[in-house]
Design an enzyme around this catalytic site. Sequence first.
Site, PDB file in Angstrom:
ATOM      1  N   MET A 142       0.752  -1.511  -0.256  1.00 54.49           N
ATOM      2  CA  MET A 142      -0.340   0.335  -0.212  1.00 54.49           C
ATOM      3  C   MET A 142       1.172   1.037   0.252  1.00 54.49           C
ATOM      4  O   MET A 142       1.773   1.655   0.877  1.00 54.49           O
ATOM      5  CB  MET A 142      -0.725  -0.162   1.602  1.00 54.49           C
ATOM      6  N   CYS A 154      -2.427  -2.164  -9.892  1.00 56.43           N
ATOM      7  CA  CYS A 154      -2.922  -0.291  -9.238  1.00 56.43           C
ATOM      8  C   CYS A 154      -3.924   0.491 -10.288  1.00 56.43           C
ATOM      9  O   CYS A 154      -2.847   0.039 -12.092  1.00 56.43           O
ATOM     10  CB  CYS A 154      -1.689   0.101  -8.978  1.00 56.43           C
ATOM     11  N   ASN A 187      -7.539 -11.740  -2.179  1.00 52.64           N
ATOM     12  CA  ASN A 187      -7.458  -9.550  -1.408  1.00 52.64           C
ATOM     13  C   ASN A 187      -8.200  -8.847  -2.093  1.00 52.64           C
ATOM     14  O   ASN A 187      -9.402  -9.653  -2.810  1.00 52.64           O
ATOM     15  CB  ASN A 187      -5.989  -9.366  -2.305  1.00 52.64           C
ATOM     16  N   GLY A 188      -9.203  -8.267  -1.574  1.00 54.01           N
ATOM     17  CA  GLY A 188      -9.750  -7.272  -1.243  1.00 54.01           C
ATOM     18  C   GLY A 188     -10.364  -7.254  -0.532  1.00 54.01           C
ATOM     19  O   GLY A 188     -12.138  -9.040  -0.004  1.00 54.01           O
ATOM     20  N   GLY A 226      -5.313  -5.719   3.056  1.00 56.50           N
ATOM     21  CA  GLY A 226      -4.836  -4.373   2.797  1.00 56.50           C
ATOM     22  C   GLY A 226      -4.993  -3.885   3.890  1.00 56.50           C
ATOM     23  O   GLY A 226      -4.123  -3.626   5.201  1.00 56.50           O
ATOM     24  N   ARG A 227      -6.038  -2.760   3.701  1.00 56.59           N
ATOM     25  CA  ARG A 227      -6.589  -1.413   4.836  1.00 56.59           C
ATOM     26  C   ARG A 227      -7.185  -2.015   6.400  1.00 56.59           C
ATOM     27  O   ARG A 227      -5.784  -0.971   7.144  1.00 56.59           O
ATOM     28  CB  ARG A 227      -7.285  -0.862   3.867  1.00 56.59           C
TER      29      ARG A 227
END
Length: 346
Positions: A29, A112, A223-224, A245-246
């Site tokens: 990230m 991306c 992912n996601g 991720g976040r």
Amino acid sequence: MTDKPTATTRMDTDIRRPALDRTFSVAPMMDWTTRDYRAFARTLTRRALLYTEMVTTGALIHGSPRERFLGFDEVEHPLALQLGGSDSSELAECAAIAEEWGYNEVNLNVGCPSDRVQNNLIGACLMGHPHKVAAAIKAMQAAVSIPVTVKCRIGIDDQDEDADLARFIDTVADAGCEVFIVHARKAWLQGLSPKENRDVPPLNYPRVARLKQQHPELHIGINGGIKTLDECREQLARVDSVMVGREAYQNPWLLAGVDEALYGEPGPATSRHAAARAFRPYIARRLEGGAKLNHVTRHLLGLFQGQPGGRRFRRHLSEHGHLDGACLRVFDDALSLVPEPAPLSA
């Protein structure tokens, strides 16, 4: 090669260097998965595979010093470098540099959606050029002995999530790629911002699960939108690995449960306070090296999310950490604003 670091700082905790295992990883990230965040993550998990921010081939080949793009603390292993680029020879050169610096894996960004990288044929737009990706993977693998992997989307724009994704995976796998981490959303290159591309396109977890069913010989990661370790376990029943991720950044305490929940091993952190204290010697060394306090401690702002005093901790670091001369006392004072739970009685 010049300016390779001859020594790196080490954190004062008992950290082993495990073999590469992709069961759980923290997503690359921009501005978030810096060396400071990754070092902090190791106070919470020994086993998670960590990724750098994306580094473009142009920055790595022409930028100086390379320490700015490649520097890491030995404690960060296992560690993967994510590259952004499309020129096969440049990607091969950068993969070789990554191996020489000691990275455990090199990953090609094919996900991306930013306009800036699209203009240089970097990121998700490469899903429209599977043969170019295949050529890049082949060249990179010829240059290194470490794994070369791909992180992609399930499609872009008006691509068919079944036929076009299948064509992309088949083409790149035929070139020798064995590991794909798939963000289970399309990327819309026109009409949505990068931020919107992380939320607006619907998640399609079943498509990634079918991809694994269709390719049992490949490592397929997902992912996601994954936010809990229970969700990770659910996904691991259908795919080979999970990338978060976040949530791993904004709520870093999630990482403290990874080793036990997904690897059956105790993690390094017994409490949030213990993790913060374990990170303190690292902060001190970074300050001695000229770093500003807030550049390091900004990655800890979510550590006490939802805890009594957590808001005061964040506010104190935010208001005082950026000031000239801010030192460890600011960090210690912030930590003192969070009540420490009493130890469990025997």
